[in-house]
Scaffold this motif. Sequence first.
Motif, short mmCIF file in Angstrom:
data_model
loop_
_atom_site.label_atom_id
_atom_site.label_comp_id
_atom_site.label_asym_id
_atom_site.label_seq_id
_atom_site.Cartn_x
_atom_site.Cartn_y
_atom_site.Cartn_z
N GLU A 102 0.82 -1.21 0.00
CA GLU A 102 0.00 0.00 0.00
C GLU A 102 0.86 1.27 0.00
O GLU A 102 1.81 1.37 0.76
N ALA A 103 0.48 2.22 -0.85
CA ALA A 103 1.13 3.53 -0.83
C ALA A 103 0.79 4.23 0.48
O ALA A 103 -0.32 4.09 1.00
N LEU A 104 1.75 4.97 1.02
CA LEU A 104 1.52 5.68 2.28
C LEU A 104 0.48 6.78 2.14
O LEU A 104 -0.39 6.94 2.99
N ASN A 105 0.58 7.56 1.07
CA ASN A 105 -0.29 8.73 0.91
C ASN A 105 -1.73 8.34 0.57
O ASN A 105 -1.96 7.39 -0.16
N GLY A 106 -2.64 9.12 1.11
CA GLY A 106 -4.05 8.90 0.82
C GLY A 106 -4.87 8.91 2.09
O GLY A 106 -4.39 9.22 3.17
N THR A 107 -6.14 8.54 1.94
CA THR A 107 -7.07 8.52 3.07
C THR A 107 -7.19 7.09 3.60
O THR A 107 -7.68 6.20 2.90
N TRP A 108 -6.74 6.90 4.82
CA TRP A 108 -6.86 5.62 5.52
C TRP A 108 -8.11 5.68 6.39
O TRP A 108 -8.42 6.73 6.97
N LYS A 109 -8.83 4.57 6.47
CA LYS A 109 -10.07 4.56 7.26
C LYS A 109 -10.09 3.38 8.23
O LYS A 109 -9.69 2.27 7.88
N LEU A 110 -10.59 3.66 9.42
CA LEU A 110 -10.93 2.59 10.35
C LEU A 110 -12.42 2.36 10.16
O LEU A 110 -13.23 3.29 10.28
N LYS A 111 -12.78 1.13 9.83
CA LYS A 111 -14.19 0.78 9.58
C LYS A 111 -14.65 -0.15 10.69
O LYS A 111 -14.01 -1.17 10.95
N VAL A 112 -15.74 0.22 11.33
CA VAL A 112 -16.27 -0.55 12.45
C VAL A 112 -17.75 -0.83 12.21
O VAL A 112 -18.51 0.07 11.85
N GLN A 113 -18.15 -2.08 12.43
CA GLN A 113 -19.56 -2.44 12.32
C GLN A 113 -19.97 -3.27 13.53
O GLN A 113 -19.27 -4.19 13.94
N ASP A 114 -21.12 -2.91 14.09
CA ASP A 114 -21.74 -3.66 15.19
C ASP A 114 -22.69 -4.66 14.53
O ASP A 114 -23.66 -4.27 13.90
N VAL A 115 -22.39 -5.96 14.66
CA VAL A 115 -23.16 -6.97 13.93
C VAL A 115 -24.22 -7.68 14.79
O VAL A 115 -24.93 -8.55 14.29
N TYR A 116 -24.32 -7.31 16.06
CA TYR A 116 -25.35 -7.88 16.94
C TYR A 116 -26.07 -6.76 17.66
O TYR A 116 -25.49 -5.71 17.94
N SER A 117 -27.34 -6.98 18.02
CA SER A 117 -28.11 -5.94 18.70
C SER A 117 -27.91 -5.99 20.21
O SER A 117 -27.45 -6.99 20.76
N GLY A 118 -28.25 -4.89 20.85
CA GLY A 118 -28.30 -4.84 22.30
C GLY A 118 -27.26 -3.98 22.97
O GLY A 118 -27.38 -3.69 24.15
N ASP A 119 -26.23 -3.56 22.26
CA ASP A 119 -25.18 -2.75 22.88
C ASP A 119 -24.73 -1.68 21.90
O ASP A 119 -24.77 -1.88 20.69
N THR A 120 -24.27 -0.56 22.45
CA THR A 120 -23.83 0.55 21.60
C THR A 120 -22.47 1.06 22.05
O THR A 120 -22.00 0.71 23.14
N GLY A 121 -21.89 1.89 21.23
CA GLY A 121 -20.60 2.48 21.57
C GLY A 121 -20.15 3.45 20.51
O GLY A 121 -20.93 3.89 19.67
N TYR A 122 -18.87 3.78 20.56
CA TYR A 122 -18.33 4.75 19.60
C TYR A 122 -16.83 4.54 19.44
O TYR A 122 -16.16 3.99 20.31
N ILE A 123 -16.34 4.97 18.27
CA ILE A 123 -14.89 5.03 18.07
C ILE A 123 -14.41 6.25 18.85
O ILE A 123 -14.85 7.37 18.60
N ASN A 124 -13.54 6.02 19.82
CA ASN A 124 -13.02 7.10 20.64
C ASN A 124 -11.82 7.76 19.95
O ASN A 124 -11.75 8.98 19.83
N SER A 125 -10.90 6.93 19.46
CA SER A 125 -9.73 7.43 18.75
C SER A 125 -9.04 6.26 18.08
O SER A 125 -9.27 5.10 18.43
N TRP A 126 -8.18 6.57 17.13
CA TRP A 126 -7.35 5.55 16.52
C TRP A 126 -6.15 6.24 15.85
O TRP A 126 -6.18 7.44 15.61
N SER A 127 -5.13 5.43 15.60
CA SER A 127 -3.94 5.98 14.94
C SER A 127 -3.28 4.90 14.12
O SER A 127 -3.49 3.69 14.34
N VAL A 128 -2.48 5.35 13.17
CA VAL A 128 -1.66 4.43 12.38
C VAL A 128 -0.24 4.98 12.41
O VAL A 128 -0.03 6.20 12.32
N THR A 129 0.72 4.08 12.60
CA THR A 129 2.13 4.46 12.66
C THR A 129 2.89 3.73 11.58
O THR A 129 2.87 2.49 11.54
N PHE A 130 3.52 4.51 10.68
CA PHE A 130 4.38 3.94 9.67
C PHE A 130 5.35 5.00 9.14
O PHE A 130 5.29 6.12 9.50
#
Length: 115
Positions: free
Chosen positions: A87-115
């Motif tokens: 993968e080329a370094l430059n560009g838009t990197w995404k963290l993708k999260v999916q909740d696949v079961y019902s009954g609980d909720t949350g949020y992405i608080n933070s994330w980082s990539v190091t390279f």
Amino acid sequence: MQTYSNDANVNIPDAGSAVTSSIVVSGRSGNAPTNAQVAVNIVHTYRGDLVVDLVAPDGSSYRLKNSSGSDSADNVVATYTVNLSTEALNGTWKLKVQDVYSGDTGYINSWSVTF
């Protein structure tokens, strides 16, 4: 090595569509390393509900975490080592999260990539 991060919260809908959080990398040359570090901090009351992927700028997806009906602990706080050497370094990197079961909720608080 440089670290890029996104600290903006993104709500994860209960048993809903995947959400993403983006990090834009620019001014770098070449490809990412074989040992890129992806640090994830997701607040969620049943982390087994979650599927987590890193999506590269070209759309390639790298699975960081699968869902698990038996993982009832709170939160996903982990650092994953990922081979991103095609993968080329430059560009838009995404963290993708999916909740696949019902009954609980949350949020992405933070994330980082190091390279």
